[in-house]
Design an enzyme around this catalytic site. Structure first.
Site, PDB file in Angstrom:
ATOM      1  N   LEU A 193       0.500  -0.921   0.021  1.00  0.00           N
ATOM      2  CA  LEU A 193      -0.151  -0.065   0.226  1.00  0.00           C
ATOM      3  C   LEU A 193       0.614   1.411   0.081  1.00  0.00           C
ATOM      4  O   LEU A 193       0.423   2.328  -0.530  1.00  0.00           O
ATOM      5  CB  LEU A 193      -0.820   0.134   0.970  1.00  0.00           C
ATOM      6  CG  LEU A 193      -1.784  -0.684   1.538  1.00  0.00           C
ATOM      7  CD1 LEU A 193      -2.641  -1.223   2.220  1.00  0.00           C
ATOM      8  CD2 LEU A 193      -2.331  -1.517  -0.193  1.00  0.00           C
ATOM      9  N   GLN A 195       5.033   3.165   0.802  1.00  0.00           N
ATOM     10  CA  GLN A 195       6.831   2.700   1.420  1.00  0.00           C
ATOM     11  C   GLN A 195       7.338   3.902   2.469  1.00  0.00           C
ATOM     12  O   GLN A 195       6.482   5.329   2.755  1.00  0.00           O
ATOM     13  CB  GLN A 195       7.827   3.568  -0.100  1.00  0.00           C
ATOM     14  CG  GLN A 195       7.327   4.124  -0.888  1.00  0.00           C
ATOM     15  CD  GLN A 195       7.808   4.026  -1.855  1.00  0.00           C
ATOM     16  OE1 GLN A 195       7.643   3.013  -2.859  1.00  0.00           O
ATOM     17  NE2 GLN A 195       8.526   5.152  -2.898  1.00  0.00           N
ATOM     18  N   VAL A 196       7.913   3.735   2.850  1.00  0.00           N
ATOM     19  CA  VAL A 196       8.777   4.379   4.380  1.00  0.00           C
ATOM     20  C   VAL A 196       9.870   5.322   4.114  1.00  0.00           C
ATOM     21  O   VAL A 196      10.838   4.536   3.243  1.00  0.00           O
ATOM     22  CB  VAL A 196       8.752   3.106   5.365  1.00  0.00           C
ATOM     23  CG1 VAL A 196       9.134   4.116   6.552  1.00  0.00           C
ATOM     24  CG2 VAL A 196       7.566   2.880   5.396  1.00  0.00           C
ATOM     25  N   LYS A 211       5.401   7.747   6.006  1.00  0.00           N
ATOM     26  CA  LYS A 211       4.597   6.795   4.956  1.00  0.00           C
ATOM     27  C   LYS A 211       4.310   7.002   4.182  1.00  0.00           C
ATOM     28  O   LYS A 211       3.591   7.830   4.401  1.00  0.00           O
ATOM     29  CB  LYS A 211       3.496   5.470   5.919  1.00  0.00           C
ATOM     30  CG  LYS A 211       3.708   4.266   4.991  1.00  0.00           C
ATOM     31  CD  LYS A 211       2.979   3.284   5.601  1.00  0.00           C
ATOM     32  CE  LYS A 211       1.924   3.461   6.469  1.00  0.00           C
ATOM     33  NZ  LYS A 211       0.962   2.102   6.885  1.00  0.00           N
ATOM     34  N   ASP A 336      -3.480  -8.067  11.995  1.00  0.00           N
ATOM     35  CA  ASP A 336      -2.417  -8.280  10.347  1.00  0.00           C
ATOM     36  C   ASP A 336      -1.111  -8.549  11.274  1.00  0.00           C
ATOM     37  O   ASP A 336      -0.179  -7.859  10.452  1.00  0.00           O
ATOM     38  CB  ASP A 336      -2.424  -6.814   8.923  1.00  0.00           C
ATOM     39  CG  ASP A 336      -1.555  -7.413   8.227  1.00  0.00           C
ATOM     40  OD1 ASP A 336      -1.818  -8.084   7.896  1.00  0.00           O
ATOM     41  OD2 ASP A 336      -1.520  -6.546   7.369  1.00  0.00           O
TER      42      ASP A 336
END
Length: 638
Positions: A193, A195-196, A211, A336
């Site tokens: 979903l 990227q960091v 993020k 999750d």
């Protein structure tokens, strides 16, 4: 510290310890895009991104009807996606079939596993999310596939940094150099979903994780969910499934849409920190709400390694305890918990990250789940069948006797091995045929709970192949049942301890003994599976029954002792039928040597517990006087 941590091993092709750099002003997006290679997802599925501003805004929350309305006006995109999915998977399955015909399946296994991973990346986030759930079960997935699918946890091809920086500026309304004094030139981790990046806030100097959401992800996921939902309806009708598969898809899709709103993830993270951040050796990073929007999230940076890589069984036990608190104490749980979201910090704590997918477990279902575990471990399959009705797994019209017989056949062997050897995966696998025969349903809320537990056991198995999550959770369940003030759980405890009017002290002893294993201290974890010293067990049980938390159990014991002392003096009452088997007076551990051992422990008890012990004879005497008075009145008037 971060939602996706900097690990000791490289993530994708990024450096393990990225050097922070200052960017005064990002280059124009068009110019940058021309010189950069587009990531495989955008390259293969970028046509999905084309939604108008109005359409994009209408998809902030999950709504099957709104999604259907949007793509009803875009039949060519829908058709193109269907063809892409069917041909992509069809080609892969076709090649696998040819491998079987040519008897080269074993030789090509790793190659095909790598090809499958690439296919999932190209098809996008919806399929990656499904694969991530599966990849956490080493007991269910073959090793070659597991190795490849586990790469989907954090080794997704990143999108352009220029696009990411532009998104940050648009969302936060400030230039990059106004926000950060330093920022990594490349992402330190890329997921399905977003990227960091690692950065340093200009105002405070704090190192944070930033993020950024992948562009077009909402449009792509909404179309794939529409297709999966349609297929779920077809499969349910064709296969005559009892479970509402579309409702399961809806539950998963709703959580996925919430995950795509970083403001909701930020709220989740703050709540999770408040509820569980105080647990010993659990770390929950703080959220920077000032710099968080729907598509950008800024939070505390964490250094550490994946829990699955360090094989720290103590932290696995900490995770089990934390999960117990999430599922059965507060009902707010991390839905999750794959290996990319659980880390061991360098100071030895368990760090939870990525709070996009959370679940709520209602009070009545929490208590129903606890009762089901109790009845399963104690082989009370008749009560277990009723629990399944309470949990919504069985319709109230189900034939209870037939269900009880079937559950006995399914669970008898698994439970016979002892609670510490019950595999959660085995229980689910053995239940399959029975679920179909008796029209079991999987309520939408339950699918996330089951997934959370199954994934946790999968992570634990990577540290210890013999690990059983139910066996490690049961001590906490036993302790909760013995100490909780809930009228429902008190009623369950009484029902468990009495069978056909007889007091089952063996079950009480089992609960008390199991509750002693409910520890997370490192020293105790090491000896957890060893035989407990009988003196220590006596002391722990005696101490517990004398405390306020043990008052309900203490009352039961005093009442039973009074019954049996009263029964010895009055043999005409009907208690003699079960005295030999289950009475407190004749129970085998209550030998003279054991009683003397117990008496020797009394001086070691705290003064307040010794005082409580001295009050027990008076309590027992009052019970005996009350029973004698009631019997006298009964004889006079009846």
């Amino acid at each position: 510290m971060a939602p996706l941590l900097l690990t000791s091993s490289p993530i994708h092709s990024f450096p393990a310890t990225p050097k922070l750099s200052f960017r005064s002003k990002p280059r124009p997006i068009i110019r940058a895009a021309a010189g950069l290679e587009v990531d495989s997802f955008t390259k293969k599925s970028g046509y999905l991104f084309q939604l108008s501003a109005f359409e994009a805004e209408s998809l902030l929350d999950y709504s099957p009807s709104r999604i259907a309305a949007i793509y009803r006006r875009k039949p060519l995109i829908l058709l193109r996606r269907l063809i892409q999915i069917s041909t992509t998977f069809g080609k892969w399955f076709g090649i696998r079939y040819i491998d079987n015909l040519m008897e080269r399946s074993d030789q090509m296994f790793k190659v095909r596993a790598a090809e499958l991973r690439k296919i999932l990346v190209e098809l996008g986030p919806a399929y990656i999310k499904i694969a991530q759930a599966v990849s956490s079960r080493p007991d269910l997935i073959q090793p070659s596939y597991l190795d490849e699918l586990s790469l989907l946890q954090d080794r997704i091809t990143p999108f352009s940094t220029e696009v990411a920086l532009d998104t940050i500026e648009k969302e936060l309304g400030l230039q990059i150099d106004e926000l950060f004094s330093e920022i990594s030139p490349e992402p330190v981790a890329a997921a399905s979903l977003g990227q960091v990046y690692q950065a340093r806030l200009r105002r405070s100097g704090q190192v944070v994780a930033v993020k950024v959401q992948r562009p077009g992800v909402q449009a792509a996921i909404s179309l794939d969910i529409l297709i999966l939902r349609f297929l779920a309806g077809v499969v349910k009708k064709a296969g005559k499934f009892n479970t509402d598969l579309q409702a399961v898809i809806d539950e998963w899709a709703s959580s996925l849409f919430r995950e795509m709103d970083y403001r909701k993830e930020a709220d989740n993270g703050l709540k999770f920190r408040r509820l569980y951040g105080g647990i010993k050796d659990v770390f929950v990073p703080n959220i920077n709400m000032e710099h968080t929007t729907r598509r950008v999230l800024v939070m505390e940076w964490v250094e550490g390694q994946k829990l699955s890589e360090v094989k720290d069984l103590y932290l696995v036990e900490v995770g089990v305890y934390c999960s117990f608190n999430q599922l059965l104490e507060n009902g707010f749980y991390h839905a999750d918990p794959h290996p990319g979201n659980l880390f061991r910090t360098y100071d030895g704590k368990l760090a939870y990250i990525d709070f996009g997918m959370m679940g709520e477990f209602k009070q009545e279902f929490r208590e129903g789940f606890i009762e089901a575990c109790l009845h399963l471990v104690n082989r009370d399959f008749d009560a277990l069948s009723k629990d399944f009705v309470t949990l919504g797994l069985l319709p109230p019209t189900a034939e209870k006797e037939a269900v009880t017989k079937a559950l006995t056949g399914v669970f008898q062997d698994a439970v016979a091995k002892g609670v510490q050897n019950i595999s959660f995966g085995d229980l689910l696998g053995n239940l399959g045929t029975t679920m179909y025969k008796f029209k079991f349903q999987i309520p939408s809320y339950f699918s996330l709970v089951i997934r959370s537990l199954a994934v946790l056991e999968g992570i634990a198995i990577s540290s210890d192949p013999n690990y059983k999550v139910l066996g490690s959770t049961y001590p906490w369940i036993a302790k909760k049942v013995l100490t909780d003030s809930s009228p429902q759980l008190k009623s369950s405890l009484q029902a468990l301890l009495y069978k056909d009017g007889a007091f089952r002290i063996d079950r009480l002893e089992s609960l008390l003994t199991e509750s002693l294993r409910a520890r997370t201290e490192k020293a105790l974890v090491k000896i957890q599976r060893e035989e407990a010293n009988s003196r220590m067990v006596f002391k722990e049980i005696l101490s517990f029954t004398l405390t306020e938390k043990g008052s309900f159990v203490r009352e039961i014991l005093i009442e039973e002792f009074a019954k049996e002392v009263n029964g010895v003096g009055n043999p005409n009452n009907n208690q003699s039928a079960y005295l030999e088997e289950s009475s407190l007076l004749s129970y085998q551990p209550a030998l003279v040597s054991e009683i003397l051992a117990m008496l020797s422990i009394i001086p070691e008890l705290p003064p307040e517990l010794q005082q409580q012990l001295l009050r027990l004879p008076a309590d027992l005497a009052r019970r005996l006087i009350s029973r004698a008075s009631a019997r006298t009145i009964q004889r006079i008037f009846l």
